[in-house]
Design a protein around this motif. Structure first.
Motif, short mmCIF file in Angstrom:
data_model
loop_
_atom_site.label_atom_id
_atom_site.label_comp_id
_atom_site.label_asym_id
_atom_site.label_seq_id
_atom_site.Cartn_x
_atom_site.Cartn_y
_atom_site.Cartn_z
N VAL A 7 0.84 -1.20 0.00
CA VAL A 7 0.00 0.00 0.00
C VAL A 7 0.88 1.25 0.00
CG1 VAL A 7 -1.62 1.36 1.39
CG2 VAL A 7 -2.01 -1.09 1.06
N TRP A 8 1.88 1.28 0.88
CA TRP A 8 2.72 2.48 0.97
C TRP A 8 3.51 2.72 -0.31
CZ3 TRP A 8 2.41 6.44 4.02
CH2 TRP A 8 1.76 6.29 5.24
N THR A 9 4.11 1.69 -0.85
CA THR A 9 4.94 1.90 -2.04
C THR A 9 4.09 2.09 -3.29
OG1 THR A 9 5.20 -0.49 -2.35
CG2 THR A 9 6.96 0.67 -1.17
N GLY A 10 2.93 1.47 -3.35
CA GLY A 10 2.11 1.55 -4.55
C GLY A 10 1.20 2.75 -4.60
N SER A 11 0.42 2.96 -3.56
CA SER A 11 -0.59 4.02 -3.64
C SER A 11 -0.20 5.30 -2.92
CB SER A 11 -1.92 3.51 -3.07
OG SER A 11 -1.80 3.31 -1.68
N GLN A 12 0.89 5.30 -2.21
CA GLN A 12 1.29 6.51 -1.50
C GLN A 12 2.60 7.07 -2.05
OE1 GLN A 12 -0.54 8.11 0.93
NE2 GLN A 12 -2.11 6.65 0.31
N MET A 13 3.68 6.33 -1.84
CA MET A 13 5.01 6.84 -2.24
C MET A 13 5.07 7.15 -3.73
SD MET A 13 7.62 4.49 -0.06
CE MET A 13 7.56 4.41 1.72
N ALA A 14 4.57 6.26 -4.55
CA ALA A 14 4.66 6.45 -6.00
C ALA A 14 3.88 7.67 -6.46
CB ALA A 14 4.18 5.20 -6.72
N VAL A 15 2.74 7.92 -5.84
CA VAL A 15 1.92 9.08 -6.23
C VAL A 15 2.64 10.38 -5.89
CG1 VAL A 15 -0.23 10.31 -5.74
CG2 VAL A 15 -0.26 7.84 -6.06
N TYR A 16 3.10 10.50 -4.66
CA TYR A 16 3.78 11.73 -4.25
C TYR A 16 5.08 11.93 -5.03
CZ TYR A 16 0.66 12.73 -0.36
OH TYR A 16 -0.42 13.05 0.39
N ALA A 17 5.80 10.86 -5.31
CA ALA A 17 7.09 10.97 -5.99
C ALA A 17 6.96 11.62 -7.36
CB ALA A 17 7.74 9.60 -6.12
N GLY A 18 5.80 11.55 -7.96
CA GLY A 18 5.61 12.14 -9.28
C GLY A 18 5.24 13.62 -9.26
N LEU A 19 5.03 14.18 -8.09
CA LEU A 19 4.62 15.58 -7.99
C LEU A 19 5.85 16.50 -8.00
CD1 LEU A 19 1.97 15.21 -5.14
CD2 LEU A 19 1.56 15.25 -7.60
N PRO A 20 5.89 17.47 -8.91
CA PRO A 20 7.06 18.36 -9.00
C PRO A 20 7.39 19.09 -7.70
CG PRO A 20 5.67 18.61 -10.93
CD PRO A 20 4.92 17.74 -9.97
N ARG A 21 6.38 19.58 -6.98
CA ARG A 21 6.66 20.30 -5.73
C ARG A 21 7.26 19.35 -4.70
NH1 ARG A 21 1.38 23.68 -4.21
NH2 ARG A 21 0.41 21.69 -4.62
N PHE A 22 6.74 18.14 -4.63
CA PHE A 22 7.29 17.13 -3.72
C PHE A 22 8.75 16.86 -4.08
CE2 PHE A 22 8.44 12.80 -2.69
CZ PHE A 22 8.03 12.68 -1.37
N GLN A 23 9.03 16.72 -5.37
CA GLN A 23 10.39 16.42 -5.82
C GLN A 23 11.37 17.52 -5.41
OE1 GLN A 23 10.22 15.60 -10.02
NE2 GLN A 23 9.14 13.66 -9.72
N SER A 24 10.96 18.78 -5.53
CA SER A 24 11.89 19.85 -5.16
C SER A 24 12.15 19.85 -3.65
CB SER A 24 11.38 21.21 -5.64
OG SER A 24 10.20 21.57 -4.98
N VAL A 25 11.14 19.56 -2.85
CA VAL A 25 11.33 19.49 -1.39
C VAL A 25 12.21 18.29 -1.04
CG1 VAL A 25 10.16 19.20 0.83
CG2 VAL A 25 9.18 20.73 -0.90
N PHE A 26 11.99 17.16 -1.71
CA PHE A 26 12.81 15.97 -1.47
C PHE A 26 14.27 16.24 -1.81
CE2 PHE A 26 14.86 12.01 -2.53
CZ PHE A 26 14.45 11.16 -1.51
N LYS A 27 14.50 16.86 -2.96
CA LYS A 27 15.88 17.15 -3.38
C LYS A 27 16.59 18.06 -2.39
CE LYS A 27 14.96 16.19 -8.19
NZ LYS A 27 14.59 16.73 -9.49
N LEU A 28 15.87 19.05 -1.87
CA LEU A 28 16.47 19.93 -0.86
C LEU A 28 16.80 19.14 0.41
CD1 LEU A 28 17.24 22.76 0.24
CD2 LEU A 28 14.91 22.85 1.15
#
Length: 195
Positions: A120-141
């Motif tokens: 559930v976490w890797t399929g319906s949660q992590m994967a969805v957020y990982a595709g969001l550009p704003r999430f990606q910029s916060v993760f990279k920081l």
């Protein structure tokens, strides 16, 4: 004729050995219970700390003048916060999401999160957020600033590129996070069922 003393002596030795084996198993079971109690206590205290951190982070950008302080002391953070539509509130939300994902990763690596919850976490949660550009910029920081566990970063980065992640409980090389090797059927069983 049978010497009853020897028989009774042998029965006493056997009884003593059985008692010794039983007591040893009780010691092992008690140790396991103590380890589980310690683990449960650690999990609860970590949860409490995470809740407090989220509460603090949710109030951080409401502090008067914090934007100016960030610009002067940590311009790289302020730059990302400014680039995220929604500002500090959205930045804080995504940091909370990342911290939750990191907690799930650590719990899975520690054999606490079950296969079902992991899917559930890797399929319906992590994967969805990982595709969001704003999430990606916060993760990279968060990665650049060293806010995240390096193992978690190596685990999560494939999701940012749309690739599957490796289950931390599965040896390297098997990237199917939904099936553990012990759950796979052997080739001979599969051939026997189809043949």
């Amino acid at each position: 004729m049978v010497d009853y003393g020897i028989v009774l002596g042998l029965l006493g030795v056997a009884s003593g050995a059985a008692s010794l084996i039983y007591s040893r198993s009780q010691v092992v079971a008690a140790r396991r219970q103590a380890e589980q109690a310690t683990r449960a206590t650690l999990l609860e205290s970590n949860r409490e700390i995470s809740v407090r951190l989220q509460q603090i982070r949710s109030r951080f950008f409401k502090v008067h003048g914090i934007d100016d302080e960030l610009k002067n002391s940590r311009p790289e953070i302020q730059e990302v916060v400014d680039s995220v539509v929604g500002g500090g509130e959205v930045y804080g939300f995504f940091r909370d999401v990342i911290d939750t994902f990191e907690d799930i990763f650590v719990l899975r690596r520690s054999c606490i999160v079950t296969d079902e919850h992991w899917r559930v976490w890797t399929g319906s949660q992590m994967a969805v957020y990982a595709g969001l550009p704003r999430f990606q910029s916060v993760f990279k920081l968060a990665k650049q600033e060293g806010f995240l566990d390096p193992e978690f970063v190596r685990f999560f980065e494939p999701l940012l590129e749309g690739r599957p992640v490796r289950d931390p409980r599965v040896p390297a090389g098997n990237t199917n996070s939904t099936r553990l090797p012990r759950l796979r059927r052997t080739r001979s069983k599969q051939e026997g069922e189809t043949g």
